[in-house]
Each structure stands twice: as C-alpha cells, then as structure tokens.
Design a protein around this motif. Structure first.
Motif: not given
Length: 120
Positions: A32, A36, A80, A84
C-alpha cells in the motif's frame, strides 16, 4: 514429559503462526505504501510538467510529459495503484495537465483520462 513436549510444540506452532501473520500484514502495508508513493509521483510529474511548460525549459518538460502516459497506464493496470488514496487524484492531475496546456491527450491513455470525471 509428554505433556511438556506437547506444550512446547503448541507454543512453537503459535509462535510460527503469529510470525507468519505479521509477515503477511507487513507485506500488505508495504504494498500500500508503494502504491501511495507511485501515485504521488505521477501527480508530481504532472505538476512539474505544468511548471516547465510555462517556462523555456521545453526539452525537460517534454521528457517529463512523455513519462506521464506510462504513469497513467501503470495506475490503470494495477489495482493497488487504483485503490491508493491518491490513485484517482493522480489520474485527474494528469488529465488537468493536458487540459490546462491545451495539449492533445496521447491516444494510448485518452480513453482512461476521458473516463475520469472532472473535478470542477
């Protein structure tokens, strides 16, 4: 004696399962954080490209602009990155870059960016 061995095995088994769970959770957290970081990087590139467009450093600006399409494709292809916190914002920022500078959106990402609702 048997009871003691059984307790030690149960303890070691619990220790192993606990370590495995922590390893899985930490791996997910790292994934994660990477998502980001990547999406924020795409947003930064769009802002840099906007700034450079307004100034005479056209060569550097064009190289950064060329990287925007790859960033949009990566966000679009990886869940993913999409999930984000800044995934959609990054795509919207790239779209805004093309709109603000009245540039045509590259064909390989035009469908992706045109499907993003405007922030206005």
């Amino acid at each position: 004696m048997k009871n003691r061995v059984k307790q030690v095995l149960i303890f070691l088994g619990g220790l192993f399962v606990g370590a495995l769970v922590v390893f899985i959770i930490m791996g997910r957290v790292n994934q994660q954080q990477y998502a980001n970081s990547y999406t924020l990087s795409v947003m930064e590139k769009a802002f840099e490209a906007t700034e450079l467009r307004a100034h005479p450093q056209d060569e550097l600006g064009k190289r950064i602009e060329a990287m925007l399409a790859a960033g949009v494709l990566a966000i679009n292809q990886h869940k993913e990155f999409q999930n984000a916190p800044y995934g959609m914002t990054a795509l919207r920022t790239v779209k805004n870059f093309y709109d603000i500078n009245s540039l045509p959106i590259p064909p390989e990402i035009s469908d992706i960016l045109n499907s993003i609702p405007s922030n206005h």
